[in-house]
Design an enzyme around this catalytic site. Sequence first.
Site, mmCIF file in Angstrom:
data_model
loop_
_atom_site.group_PDB
_atom_site.id
_atom_site.type_symbol
_atom_site.label_atom_id
_atom_site.label_comp_id
_atom_site.label_asym_id
_atom_site.label_seq_id
_atom_site.Cartn_x
_atom_site.Cartn_y
_atom_site.Cartn_z
ATOM 1 N N LYS A 1 0.810 -1.205 -0.113
ATOM 2 C CA LYS A 1 0.073 0.076 -0.009
ATOM 3 C C LYS A 1 0.780 1.140 0.074
ATOM 4 O O LYS A 1 2.190 1.162 0.169
ATOM 5 C CB LYS A 1 -0.947 -0.247 1.282
ATOM 6 C CG LYS A 1 -2.029 -1.325 0.972
ATOM 7 C CD LYS A 1 -2.721 -1.249 2.324
ATOM 8 C CE LYS A 1 -3.859 -2.283 2.178
ATOM 9 N NZ LYS A 1 -4.575 -2.253 3.299
ATOM 10 N N TYR B 1 -12.098 -3.220 -3.516
ATOM 11 C CA TYR B 1 -12.702 -3.066 -2.141
ATOM 12 C C TYR B 1 -14.358 -3.345 -2.100
ATOM 13 O O TYR B 1 -14.686 -2.831 -1.142
ATOM 14 C CB TYR B 1 -12.183 -2.195 -1.497
ATOM 15 C CG TYR B 1 -10.539 -2.300 -0.966
ATOM 16 C CD1 TYR B 1 -10.293 -3.118 0.225
ATOM 17 C CD2 TYR B 1 -9.693 -1.392 -1.413
ATOM 18 C CE1 TYR B 1 -9.058 -3.221 0.398
ATOM 19 C CE2 TYR B 1 -8.471 -1.673 -1.146
ATOM 20 C CZ TYR B 1 -7.919 -2.544 0.068
ATOM 21 O OH TYR B 1 -6.608 -2.739 0.205
ATOM 22 N N PHE C 1 -15.483 3.418 7.331
ATOM 23 C CA PHE C 1 -14.148 3.676 7.174
ATOM 24 C C PHE C 1 -13.972 3.781 5.678
ATOM 25 O O PHE C 1 -12.762 4.077 5.194
ATOM 26 C CB PHE C 1 -13.277 2.656 7.633
ATOM 27 C CG PHE C 1 -13.377 1.219 7.390
ATOM 28 C CD1 PHE C 1 -12.774 0.588 6.012
ATOM 29 C CD2 PHE C 1 -14.188 0.298 7.976
ATOM 30 C CE1 PHE C 1 -12.738 -0.550 5.550
ATOM 31 C CE2 PHE C 1 -14.136 -1.167 7.534
ATOM 32 C CZ PHE C 1 -13.407 -1.622 6.450
ATOM 33 N N ARG D 1 -1.601 -14.756 3.783
ATOM 34 C CA ARG D 1 -2.238 -14.123 4.899
ATOM 35 C C ARG D 1 -1.847 -14.408 6.027
ATOM 36 O O ARG D 1 -1.481 -13.559 7.129
ATOM 37 C CB ARG D 1 -3.692 -14.862 4.971
ATOM 38 C CG ARG D 1 -4.757 -14.218 3.740
ATOM 39 C CD ARG D 1 -5.029 -12.746 3.811
ATOM 40 N NE ARG D 1 -5.955 -12.651 4.860
ATOM 41 C CZ ARG D 1 -6.453 -11.404 4.878
ATOM 42 N NH1 ARG D 1 -6.455 -10.454 4.101
ATOM 43 N NH2 ARG D 1 -7.429 -11.029 5.856
ATOM 44 N N THR E 1 -5.316 -8.014 10.401
ATOM 45 C CA THR E 1 -5.732 -6.621 9.716
ATOM 46 C C THR E 1 -5.217 -5.497 10.759
ATOM 47 O O THR E 1 -4.781 -4.432 10.253
ATOM 48 C CB THR E 1 -7.305 -6.430 9.511
ATOM 49 O OG1 THR E 1 -7.869 -7.627 8.767
ATOM 50 C CG2 THR E 1 -7.618 -5.335 8.801
ATOM 51 N N ARG F 1 2.491 -7.090 9.086
ATOM 52 C CA ARG F 1 1.803 -5.969 9.746
ATOM 53 C C ARG F 1 2.294 -5.813 11.331
ATOM 54 O O ARG F 1 2.398 -4.612 11.669
ATOM 55 C CB ARG F 1 0.531 -6.264 9.537
ATOM 56 C CG ARG F 1 -0.163 -5.975 8.062
ATOM 57 C CD ARG F 1 -1.467 -6.670 8.238
ATOM 58 N NE ARG F 1 -2.326 -6.119 6.756
ATOM 59 C CZ ARG F 1 -3.421 -6.714 6.612
ATOM 60 N NH1 ARG F 1 -3.742 -7.636 7.396
ATOM 61 N NH2 ARG F 1 -4.137 -5.878 5.444
ATOM 62 N N ASN G 1 -1.845 -0.279 7.446
ATOM 63 C CA ASN G 1 -1.427 -1.516 7.483
ATOM 64 C C ASN G 1 -0.405 -2.119 6.649
ATOM 65 O O ASN G 1 -0.450 -3.129 6.386
ATOM 66 C CB ASN G 1 -2.540 -2.260 7.921
ATOM 67 C CG ASN G 1 -3.401 -2.570 6.898
ATOM 68 O OD1 ASN G 1 -3.427 -2.210 5.742
ATOM 69 N ND2 ASN G 1 -4.537 -3.420 7.094
ATOM 70 N N HIS H 1 -1.576 -5.432 1.430
ATOM 71 C CA HIS H 1 -2.930 -5.975 1.130
ATOM 72 C C HIS H 1 -2.658 -7.465 0.674
ATOM 73 O O HIS H 1 -1.614 -7.653 -0.010
ATOM 74 C CB HIS H 1 -3.888 -5.584 0.103
ATOM 75 C CG HIS H 1 -4.987 -6.394 -0.387
ATOM 76 N ND1 HIS H 1 -6.325 -6.293 0.185
ATOM 77 C CD2 HIS H 1 -5.044 -7.009 -1.441
ATOM 78 C CE1 HIS H 1 -6.915 -7.195 -0.573
ATOM 79 N NE2 HIS H 1 -6.261 -7.676 -1.312
ATOM 80 N N GLU I 1 -9.293 -10.625 -7.814
ATOM 81 C CA GLU I 1 -8.403 -9.472 -7.612
ATOM 82 C C GLU I 1 -7.231 -9.408 -8.957
ATOM 83 O O GLU I 1 -6.958 -8.356 -9.051
ATOM 84 C CB GLU I 1 -7.950 -9.397 -6.350
ATOM 85 C CG GLU I 1 -8.721 -9.044 -5.117
ATOM 86 C CD GLU I 1 -8.505 -9.432 -3.625
ATOM 87 O OE1 GLU I 1 -7.409 -9.622 -3.445
ATOM 88 O OE2 GLU I 1 -9.388 -8.978 -2.923
HETATM 89 P P1 IDP Z 1 -7.719 -7.331 5.446
HETATM 90 O O1 IDP Z 1 -6.969 -6.229 4.630
HETATM 91 O O2 IDP Z 1 -6.940 -7.894 6.394
HETATM 92 O O3 IDP Z 1 -8.320 -8.275 4.490
HETATM 93 P P2 IDP Z 1 -10.529 -6.201 5.653
HETATM 94 O O4 IDP Z 1 -11.340 -6.357 6.768
HETATM 95 O O5 IDP Z 1 -10.727 -6.666 4.382
HETATM 96 O O6 IDP Z 1 -8.817 -6.534 6.043
HETATM 97 O O7 IDP Z 1 -10.219 -4.469 5.324
HETATM 98 C C1 IDP Z 1 -9.422 -4.033 4.179
HETATM 99 C C2 IDP Z 1 -8.757 -2.769 4.395
HETATM 100 O O8 IDP Z 1 -9.524 -1.761 4.753
HETATM 101 C C3 IDP Z 1 -7.768 -2.942 5.636
HETATM 102 O O9 IDP Z 1 -6.717 -3.653 5.280
HETATM 103 C C4 IDP Z 1 -7.562 -1.781 6.260
HETATM 104 O O10 IDP Z 1 -6.611 -0.963 5.593
HETATM 105 C C5 IDP Z 1 -9.014 -1.125 6.050
HETATM 106 N N1 IDP Z 1 -9.739 -1.053 7.177
HETATM 107 C C6 IDP Z 1 -10.506 -2.340 7.634
HETATM 108 N N2 IDP Z 1 -10.949 -2.264 8.823
HETATM 109 C C7 IDP Z 1 -10.576 -0.757 9.302
HETATM 110 C C8 IDP Z 1 -11.269 0.258 10.001
HETATM 111 O O11 IDP Z 1 -11.901 -0.114 11.060
HETATM 112 N N3 IDP Z 1 -10.737 1.418 10.204
HETATM 113 C C9 IDP Z 1 -9.926 1.881 9.130
HETATM 114 N N4 IDP Z 1 -9.581 0.892 8.040
HETATM 115 C C10 IDP Z 1 -9.961 -0.326 8.174
HETATM 116 MG MG MG Z 2 -9.680 -8.332 3.022
#
Ligand code: IDP
Ligand code: MG
Length: 150
Positions: free
Chosen positions: A9, A49, A57, A85, A91, A102, A112, A115, A126
């Site tokens: 990212k 996404y 968010f 993963r 996350t 992370r 974070n 992805h 994707e």
């Molecule tokens: P992942 O990236 O571990 O698969 P997801 O739940 O799919 O997690 O969320 C996608 C991305 O959205 C996360 O990597 C993070 O950058 C962002 N994100 C997820 N939850 C939050 C939140 O509660 N606040 C801010 N950003 C979030």
């Molecule tokens: Mg995800």
Amino acid sequence: MDRTFVMVKPDGVQRGLVGHIVSRLEAKGLKLVGARFETLLEPRVNDQYKEHLEKPFYPSLKKYIMGGPVFLMVWEGRNAVSIVRKLIGATNPQEAAPGTIRGDFGIDIGRNVIHASDSNESASREIAIHFKTADISSYTRIDAAVIYEY
Ligand code: IDP
Ligand code: MG
């Protein structure tokens, strides 16, 4: 063999972590089969996404992801999706185990670093969003014979 989509990212790119992240995945034994450096525009971010479009968010996530260049990759290997993963960690970087990307490099959930696809189904989806079939290479890593038992 399975394929997964991985993206460093904008924060990871700005912090100079691209090389380190590529090295970690290479050292694991996964094979890099596609890569591109690019600043994403809104349509592909929305597509990437799509399950989060209605989340509170999402506006800040979109701004974050479009905020600078990202490094898009396709990695291949046996069980590549679940392996990557595990290597990237939870996350929320504050909950991600030390030793994960992370866990080692992030603090806030909204910054974070990386992805990775969460299932084979999302990996196919994707990869197709970001790569043409012709831009994914097919080759054998010369060390495959000693990475895999069979
Ligand atoms: P992942 O990236 O571990 O698969 P997801 O739940 O799919 O997690 O969320 C996608 C991305 O959205 C996360 O990597 C993070 O950058 C962002 N994100 C997820 N939850 C939050 C939140 O509660 N606040 C801010 N950003 C979030
Ligand atoms: Mg995800």
